[in-house]
Design a protein around this motif. Structure first.
Motif, PDB file in Angstrom:
ATOM      1  N   PHE A  99       0.826  -1.207   0.000  1.00 18.40           N
ATOM      2  CA  PHE A  99       0.000   0.000   0.000  1.00 18.40           C
ATOM      3  C   PHE A  99       0.862   1.260   0.000  1.00 18.40           C
TER       4      PHE A  99
ATOM      5  N   ASP B 216       8.353   5.268  11.027  1.00 19.45           N
ATOM      6  CA  ASP B 216       7.205   5.053  10.142  1.00 19.45           C
ATOM      7  C   ASP B 216       6.615   3.697  10.520  1.00 19.45           C
TER       8      ASP B 216
ATOM      9  N   GLY C  56       3.966   0.950  10.073  1.00 25.02           N
ATOM     10  CA  GLY C  56       3.061   0.518   9.004  1.00 25.02           C
ATOM     11  C   GLY C  56       3.486   1.161   7.703  1.00 25.02           C
ATOM     12  N   CYS C  57       4.711   0.821   7.251  1.00 24.89           N
ATOM     13  CA  CYS C  57       5.339   1.600   6.168  1.00 24.89           C
ATOM     14  C   CYS C  57       4.818   1.258   4.769  1.00 24.89           C
TER      15      CYS C  57
ATOM     16  N   ILE D 195       6.743   4.802   1.250  1.00 22.57           N
ATOM     17  CA  ILE D 195       6.646   6.179   0.736  1.00 22.57           C
ATOM     18  C   ILE D 195       6.899   7.243   1.802  1.00 22.57           C
ATOM     19  N   LEU D 196       6.337   7.067   3.006  1.00 23.86           N
ATOM     20  CA  LEU D 196       6.480   8.103   4.035  1.00 23.86           C
ATOM     21  C   LEU D 196       7.902   8.135   4.586  1.00 23.86           C
TER      22      LEU D 196
ATOM     23  N   ASP E 171       6.760  -2.789   9.413  1.00 24.57           N
ATOM     24  CA  ASP E 171       5.443  -3.236   8.944  1.00 24.57           C
ATOM     25  C   ASP E 171       5.296  -4.705   9.315  1.00 24.57           C
TER      26      ASP E 171
ATOM     27  N   ASP F  36       3.683  -6.760   7.638  1.00 22.17           N
ATOM     28  CA  ASP F  36       3.524  -7.510   6.398  1.00 22.17           C
ATOM     29  C   ASP F  36       4.878  -7.683   5.692  1.00 22.17           C
TER      30      ASP F  36
ATOM     31  N   GLY G 177       7.527  -6.197  11.690  1.00 26.28           N
ATOM     32  CA  GLY G 177       6.920  -6.236  13.014  1.00 26.28           C
ATOM     33  C   GLY G 177       6.121  -4.975  13.269  1.00 26.28           C
ATOM     34  N   SER G 178       5.858  -4.738  14.555  1.00 30.30           N
ATOM     35  CA  SER G 178       5.077  -3.565  14.927  1.00 30.30           C
ATOM     36  C   SER G 178       5.806  -2.867  16.075  1.00 30.30           C
TER      37      SER G 178
ATOM     38  N   ILE H  27      -2.419   3.882   9.784  1.00 30.48           N
ATOM     39  CA  ILE H  27      -3.026   2.552   9.922  1.00 30.48           C
ATOM     40  C   ILE H  27      -4.502   2.795  10.258  1.00 30.48           C
TER      41      ILE H  27
ATOM     42  N   THR I  27      -6.968  -0.001  14.940  1.00 29.18           N
ATOM     43  CA  THR I  27      -5.593  -0.367  15.327  1.00 29.18           C
ATOM     44  C   THR I  27      -4.934   0.780  16.088  1.00 29.18           C
TER      45      THR I  27
END
Ligand code: SAH
Length: 298
Positions: free
Chosen positions: A136, A163, A165-166, A170-171, A187, A189, A214-215, A231, A235
């Protein structure tokens, strides 16, 4: 040959539900694309319509009446609109796909451009090169734009930034171009971690970003100057109230939160107060908002 499965959703939220269903039918290398209808090249706010086309192109060999029926049924079960099917040849698909992506200015200095488009930029511009892939964040989503604009405001050279959930990265890439250091992107994912590393390399900032899968569990540092999390709201609320998200920023640090629908703003505010934070500012774009949060004692 490809078969394009297309569903026209009435709004962003329905589009997400449709994308989730279509994703169930995608194989590796096939991904769901969404395209907000209206004129993508017109910068006026009302040039884009609320309707969103959600598309999945599958290999024609997988197409048969039963497959089509299964997709239609799965959408129907979830009260979602019916799909249409039509065949496209490979080059047509590639061209149609590319036609959706053009250089896009975000904020004062950022531009996001797909690699196949040239851009005459000014010396002050920060150009992020990004092709659509399976993570995303191509810059077309309102929440990504809201975050990049705030990154431009809050990230100074030498500021530490996380960042969370990268996605495509892009961010983090934007923050790197502004001189953020140290800079961590995480992330949950795996594909996003791979995409962020690759996109950082393409933009020549791979030496400036550490990427981890990870988170909050993989984040050691607790004094970030800027923590960006785009996100979804549930969450974020959980991270604020149970994950001690605010404890990850410095006493005068900021959280840039997005992924929040306008109607969810009050729920977020409640979670922010409960966590000991204050809502410093709020920005809206389309159906979405971004919130800037600080420690309440400041
Ligand atoms: N930062 C990008 C992508 C946002 S999409 C942009 O602004 O465009 C949200 C991303 O958060 C997805 O890649 C998803 O995999 C990731 N994510 C979802 N829940 C998460 C969690 N609990 N911790 C870390 N990442 C998460």
């Amino acid at each position: 040959m490809w078969i394009e499965i297309k569903v026209t959703a009435q709004n962003e939220r329905e589009a997400e539900a449709v994308a989730e269903v279509l994703q169930l039918f995608a194989l590796d290398g096939e991904w769901v694309a969404t395209e907000q209808l209206g004129d993508q090249n017109d910068v006026r706010a009302n040039a884009l319509l609320r309707e969103v086309a959600v598309k999945l192109a599958i290999d024609a060999e997988r197409d048969d009446p039963l497959f089509r029926q299964l997709i239609a049924e799965e959408l129907g079960k979830n009260d979602l609109p019916s799909p249409t099917f039509h065949s496209v040849d490979e080059t047509e698909w590639a061209t149609a796909w590319q036609a959706n992506f053009h250089p896009l200015q975000i904020g004062e200095r950022f531009w996001v451009r797909p690699s196949w488009e040239q851009l005459d930029s000014n010396p002050d511009d920060l150009v992020i090169t990004l092709d659509p892939g399976n993570a995303f964040g191509t810059g077309t989503h309102e929440t990504t734009q809201l975050c990049l604009k705030q990154i431009e405001q809050y990230v100074n050279a030498g500021a530490s930034a996380l960042d969370l959930g990268c996605g495509s990265g892009i961010l983090a890439i934007g923050a790197a171009m502004l001189g953020a250091s140290p800079l961590l992107a995480v992330d949950i994912d795996h594909d996003s971690v791979v995409a962020t590393r690759e996109n950082a390399r393409i933009n020549a900032v791979d030496g400036k970003i550490v990427v981890k899968q990870g988170s909050l569990d993989v984040v050691e540092r607790r004094d970030w100057d800027v923590l960006i999390a785009n996100i979804l709201a549930p969450t974020l609320i959980e991270m604020l109230t149970q994950g001690q998200l605010l404890d990850y920023i410095a006493p005068d640090g900021v959280l840039i939160l997005s992924g929040i629908l306008g109607v969810q703003s009050a729920d977020l505010q409640q979670a922010i107060h409960q966590a000991g934070g204050i809502l410093h500012a709020e920005f809206t774009q389309g159906d979405w908002i971004a919130q800037i949060v600080k420690h309440a004692h400041k």
